[in-house]
Enzyme design. Structure first.
Site, short mmCIF file in Angstrom:
data_model
loop_
_atom_site.label_atom_id
_atom_site.label_comp_id
_atom_site.label_asym_id
_atom_site.label_seq_id
_atom_site.Cartn_x
_atom_site.Cartn_y
_atom_site.Cartn_z
N LYS A 66 0.96 -1.14 -0.06
CA LYS A 66 -0.11 0.05 -0.08
C LYS A 66 0.85 1.18 -0.12
O LYS A 66 0.73 2.18 -0.67
CB LYS A 66 -0.89 -0.13 1.18
CG LYS A 66 -2.30 -1.01 1.12
CD LYS A 66 -2.92 -1.29 2.48
CE LYS A 66 -3.95 -2.02 2.26
NZ LYS A 66 -4.42 -2.70 3.32
N GLN A 72 -4.84 -0.82 9.68
CA GLN A 72 -4.92 -2.35 9.09
C GLN A 72 -5.52 -3.16 9.99
O GLN A 72 -5.04 -3.45 11.22
CB GLN A 72 -3.36 -2.60 8.88
CG GLN A 72 -3.34 -4.12 8.31
CD GLN A 72 -3.65 -4.18 6.71
OE1 GLN A 72 -3.68 -3.37 5.99
NE2 GLN A 72 -4.51 -5.31 6.27
N ASP A 126 -11.18 3.17 3.76
CA ASP A 126 -11.49 1.83 3.95
C ASP A 126 -13.20 1.58 3.87
O ASP A 126 -13.72 0.43 3.68
CB ASP A 126 -11.03 1.06 5.16
CG ASP A 126 -9.79 0.09 5.03
OD1 ASP A 126 -10.01 -0.27 3.63
OD2 ASP A 126 -9.10 -0.19 5.60
#
Ligand code: NAD
Length: 299
Positions: A55, A99, A122
């Site tokens: 990422k 995460q 997200d």
């Protein structure tokens, strides 16, 4: 012939990243501000470390700033909340990603809901989830967003089509259902308590597998000409080699389906491309700019 059946996520995701870089470049030129994506990694999970590394690399490649917080496994919930609060207020940060999975002593829902909805790249914040199910513009979870873009490459309108999703997670299965509904499909979600999944799947014109069980879907489960989106990423050992396989038995299903995403190289690369797309989308309003028409990326 079977090459024509493969939905190549590497090609589509590269196109998205190219477009994000172009549009991002224009945004930077017009505002003098660079979109920033903050990634928070807690602990030492090897799979999470690899995802985060990818990422960060891809964020820099499109010309965005990457802000990294790598925290010890023992970080307290209170300390993590403090970091999220700081990132929420940081004008150099337009997107925040924590995460998952987080260690057991931290309540993930509490952390995800602490992220400002407008920075929630997200798409897991309850406000964004609600907007998605209400058909309102929102930041959409990256993996299902990527799957929907791949499906749209085949057909934009799924009127009269049956879509079956295996898996009901908040990350993939549920948002995938909302996106397929938005495309007018008739949607069924199967999960660990569903009886006779095989029969349900046989009715699917579009089958999305997001379970985490290697090669669970067999060719006897699928309809002739079905479109198969395989979200699963499973690391297995075969003939003394470590390989990645999906939730679908690719070799068995290739003949019978009309289109299929391979693993690796299908859905996987779309997730990061959509994260960058979400970071761009989050940046326009934060920089006081009008969001341009992105239908050329999203369809
Ligand atoms: P999860 O564990 O949160 O959810 C799995 C779902 O599968 C659950 O809803 C469960 O009810 C269902 N399930 C479990 N056993 C079942 C069974 N026997 N029959 C039917 N349903 C069953 O997982 P997730 O986060 O949704 O991820 C699913 C898979 O997708 C995993 O392999 C994961 O690695 C992969 N994944 C890939 C990406 C990507 O970028 N390609 C992103 C996220 C997840």
């Amino acid at each position: 012939m079977s090459e024509n059946k493969i939905i190549d996520g590497k090609i589509v995701s590269a196109e998205i990243r190219k477009k994000v870089k172009e549009l991002g470049g224009e945004l930077i030129k017009n505002t003098g501000k660079t979109p920033g994506l903050a990634v928070v990694l807690v602990g030492d999970n090897p799979a999470s470390r690899v995802y985060v590394k990818n990422k960060i690399e891809k964020t820099k490649e499109v010309g965005f700033n990457s802000i990294e917080h790598k925290l010890d496994e023992k970080v307290t919930e209170k300390e993590l909340i403090k970091i999220v609060d700081k990132l929420n207020e940081d004008l150099n940060v337009q997107g925040i990603l924590v995460q998952l999975p987080l260690p057991n002593h931290i309540n993930s829902d509490k952390i995800l809901d602490r992220i400002k909805p407008e920075k929630d790249v997200d798409g897991f914040h309850a406000q964004n989830v609600g907007k998605l199910w209400s058909g309102l513009t929102s930041l959409v979870p990256c993996t299902p967003l990527g799957c929907s873009i791949l499906v749209k490459k085949i057909s934009k309108d799924l009127s009269g089509k049956n879509a079956v999703i295996i898996g009901r997670s908040n990350i993939v299965g549920k948002p995938m259902a909302a996106l397929l509904l938005e495309m007018n499909a008739t949607v069924t979600i199967c999960h660990s308590r569903t009886r006779d999944i095989e029969t349900v799947c046989k009715d699917a014109d579009i089958l999305v597998a997001a379970v985490g069980i290697p090669e669970m879907v067999k060719s006897s489960w699928i309809k002739d000409g079905a479109v198969i989106i395989d979200v699963g990423i499973n690391r297995i050992e075969r003939e003394e080699k470590k390989i990645l396989v999906g939730d679908v038995d690719y070799n068995e299903c290739l003949d019978k389906c009309s289109k299929i995403t391979p693993v690796p190289g299908g859905v996987g690369p779309m997730t990061i491309a959509c994260l960058l797309l979400n970071t761009l989308l989050a940046s326009y309003p934060q920089f006081g700019e009008q969001t341009p028409d992105l239908s050329s990326i999203l369809e």
